[in-house]
Motif scaffolding. Sequence first.
Motif, PDB file in Angstrom:
ATOM      1  N   ILE A  57       0.823  -1.217   0.000  1.00 31.37           N
ATOM      2  CA  ILE A  57       0.000   0.000   0.000  1.00 31.37           C
ATOM      3  C   ILE A  57       0.847   1.253   0.000  1.00 31.37           C
ATOM      4  N   SER A  58       1.843   1.274   0.850  1.00 26.80           N
ATOM      5  CA  SER A  58       2.652   2.501   0.909  1.00 26.80           C
ATOM      6  C   SER A  58       3.384   2.703  -0.403  1.00 26.80           C
TER       7      SER A  58
ATOM      8  N   PHE B 116       2.257   1.805  -3.277  1.00 27.61           N
ATOM      9  CA  PHE B 116       1.277   2.297  -4.230  1.00 27.61           C
ATOM     10  C   PHE B 116       0.977   3.770  -4.011  1.00 27.61           C
ATOM     11  N   THR B 117       0.748   4.166  -2.758  1.00 25.21           N
ATOM     12  CA  THR B 117       0.386   5.560  -2.501  1.00 25.21           C
ATOM     13  C   THR B 117       1.524   6.493  -2.861  1.00 25.21           C
ATOM     14  N   SER B 118       2.745   6.078  -2.539  1.00 27.45           N
ATOM     15  CA  SER B 118       3.840   6.998  -2.873  1.00 27.45           C
ATOM     16  C   SER B 118       3.972   7.126  -4.376  1.00 27.45           C
TER      17      SER B 118
ATOM     18  N   CYS C 194       1.504   6.990  -6.491  1.00 26.73           N
ATOM     19  CA  CYS C 194       0.436   7.888  -6.920  1.00 26.73           C
ATOM     20  C   CYS C 194       0.819   9.327  -6.681  1.00 26.73           C
ATOM     21  N   VAL C 195       1.332   9.566  -5.489  1.00 23.23           N
ATOM     22  CA  VAL C 195       1.655  10.953  -5.133  1.00 23.23           C
ATOM     23  C   VAL C 195       2.705  11.518  -6.088  1.00 23.23           C
TER      24      VAL C 195
END
Lengths: 203, 787
Positions: free
Chosen positions: B119-120, B122-124, B126-127
């Motif tokens: 998850i982390s 993926f989120t990074s 995206c950001v």
Amino acid sequence: MGQGTSAYDQSELAEFQDLTYFTKREVLHVHKRFAELAPEKVKQHGRNPTLTKEEILLLPELAANPFKERILEVFSDAGDGNMNFEQFLDMMSQLSSKAPLETKIDFAFKIYDFNEDGQICENDLQKVILFLVQPAVTGATLTSDERNQVIKNSLITDDQIKKLAQKVINEMDMDDDGSISYLDFKHGMSKLNGFEESFKVTL
Amino acid sequence: MDPPEEDSPTKSLLMSEDKENGSTSIKLEDDDDNEIYVNKDATDFPDNDAVDREPSPGSSLMKTESRKSSESYGTFSPDVNKGENTVPRNLTLAERRKSRRKQREQFKLMRFGSSSSGISHFTSKCVTFVERSLKQAKVIKQNHFRIWGTSIKKIEGQLGSSVCTYFKVLVWMLKINVVCMILGLGLIVGPGGYMTWHHSQTKETIFNKDDLTCNNPNFVNGTGFHVEAVNSVLQLFTGTGWMENTAMFYGWYPTSNLTTNMQGKEKTVYYFSLAYFSVGCCYFAVSLLLMLANLSKLFKKSAAEQLEYKPYSSVVFTWDYNIADTEASQLRSVSVIQSLKEELDEDEQGDTKRSLLTQVGIFFLRVLTNLICLAAVIGTVYLYVKEVLTESTESRANSTDSCGQLINEKTLEIGLEAIQLEDLSSHLAAFWKTYSASIIVSGSNVLFPVFFELIGLLEMYQFQSTRIRVTLVRTFIMKLFTVATFLYLLYRAAGPSGGITEDWQTEKNTLFYNCWEDYIGSQLYQLIMIDFLVFCAVLLFCEAFRSFIVTRVAFLRDKIGLTKREFNISTEVLDLMYKQMIFWAGFYFAPLLPIVAVIEIIVIFYLKKLSALTNVVPPKTVVLNHQSSATINGLFLISLLVVFVFIGLVIFNFQPSQFCGPFRGYKRFTDPLSNVINHATVLKKFIIDNLTTTAVLVILIILVLLVIYYYKSLAASRNVTIELLKEQVRNEIAEKEEILHRTQKNRSKSLSNEKETDGFYSKEKRKQLKRKNTELHGFANLRKSDL
């Protein structure tokens, strides 16, 4: 785009983009201008041909510049003005409008330091002023002796040149050693607003 | 390793001096000691794309972006000060590539070794993706959407950066006018057109302008199609006749409000009159805000330069590398040498150059020339006023027709003569009558600068820069005068029709103009058209023709020394300022004028570009860029103020025409606003009533003054700090040298026989320090003026 795309593929272009201040499109544009200077050599060598000083000086943006030879000397490996495409690209990238101020100052310092001792001394400054006068004398390039002769006769006297050099040193020299060090130069140029705008060449 | 923190800005990845930043970073090194800090959570190797770098603000004069300092490619120019005076080593491209590749490999190894949760990760990703795309959009906008960027670069290459100032001003004017155009189109023309169409659909009576065109007789009398065509074309230029009934002018717009039927009740959705009034105010507010924003940025930049004014270095070290043309570089070189020599002369001789007698003589000469200039300007203005006023009063002597118009015996005479004789002179007379005002204004705009330049040469100034500045000031005042007079005449002409009388709903026949706002609008439009034609004529004859002669006829060039026309930046920019003034004045009365303005600016740009590239020679004296741009901005502000005063007077003193325009039926222009306020809720009314009392205004003014005072004293105190710090730096360097000298002396004392003076500082050093101190206090930097 002809020679451009055949010489370099995407990954190399990306690398160029990474290493210089240009985008991929601009790199190709620079390559195109480079190739126009000596089409034969580029066709033969393709990848990284070395052009002589005279061939590079055919570029109109450089030809009108009084410091053209000095610029080439600073950027070529051997110090004699002949450079290959990568060095040319590097030079154009540092002269572009995207280069930050510090790079430009660094580059300008190297150009104006004729004897390459790390300081701009009085002799260097006198040479700078002579170079500034040169386009006014004639459009063609003279040898240094002829140039000095003509200049002495017409536009500016030796005495005036000496005085001007002294005045510039007085203005810029902060540590009072009689010549302009890199720090002095950097401090002075970062306060000069016109420097950044005037110190660029766009192809 | 510290635990990872929240924010990890992508661009900090490349900064080698990243220690202040809170994010965790890993240091990668390679064999040559080139370091790079990589964020721990970074998933890709931080490529140094164009997105991560801010381009330099070399592009536009008025737009200056704040630049992030420091960014070389982060790692690739280490400040290795091995000796005292070495230059930081910059690696060549090949060396850089080598070290970059090594770093990439290292990064891959590092990535491969560690694992991160899905998850982390993926989120990074995206950001970073979002951030990068935003930055990319910004870079694209800055690089590809610079208006006329390539053209300006070309001109810069041929004529130098100072000529570019003119074109950058054009770009900036275009932006302001486009904003005004969007405002006007969207809020006035659009709804007005819709309402007119809507009403015509419902076949109601015409509610726009219920009268015929009034403002001018036809030029060519007679019948027939060709006559009509000629008349129509001519009327395109005067803004009268058929043009009056178009959306161009004030009179066309409806007065009612846009209503909808909601639940059986009529609810006003769009108050048209109020909209018209507010948009009129918005034009000024928007222009003012844009100009102030630019001005503040420019001041910041030029303020720093004022502190340390280095006349010699600024000329020697700022050769314009943009120049790509040998001829231009020749000229630039000449001007550089000239300015250096001038500077040298000034320093050496100062004001003892001229004897007292010569000085007194020159003083009187200058007083005389200034009086001559003033007399010329006032004389022209006076004659112009007299002529126009007598004409119009004569014309009003007799009866009016249904238009309430100028048609009287005199005009009828001319008209009759035209019918009978079709004489050239009567045509000319009619022509002159219509266009006299505009022709005088445009003509004086062209002729006076030449006159002022000649006078400037006569006055024997020591330095070219003062002469140029004086000419600039004179031209500016002249233009201001002429425009002010023009506006004043308009004010007077519209006055009788527009004055607020007791019985303000008067009948048509006693008015001079049925629709005085239309009259003002059409006069301004006419001025714009004539000015544009004069501009084209000057381009054609003064520049193109002259360059044609110079290139073909060698005799003139070699013997007499005639050259192509010099590009006089100051005159040209003042001309632009004048045009913008007229535009601003006309926006209120002619809502379609912004479109005309935009079109005119675009045409001017291309014409001037063509002329600049082929027919013109760069100016001999170079004006410093940033100082001049602040001055230009200031001049624009002054002109905006003048126009604002005019519009304000018109709005508050005159009564709207009763038979045309969106303010029909109102006693004053501000009535719609008052109506809306009065119908608002009690609370709002209370607030607004109290806010507009004088007490509040006075308090606001005092607050603003206090803020200004605060900032001014802050700036002064900062200046003092800077001086103190500079002194400190110099003292420390001197101390260091003294210590070095002493230690050396101690070491070689036994070897050398040099004498030593007493005191910590030697006499020479003390003298030098003293000299530097006086310089710091600015005495030596004062420019010795010759006035």
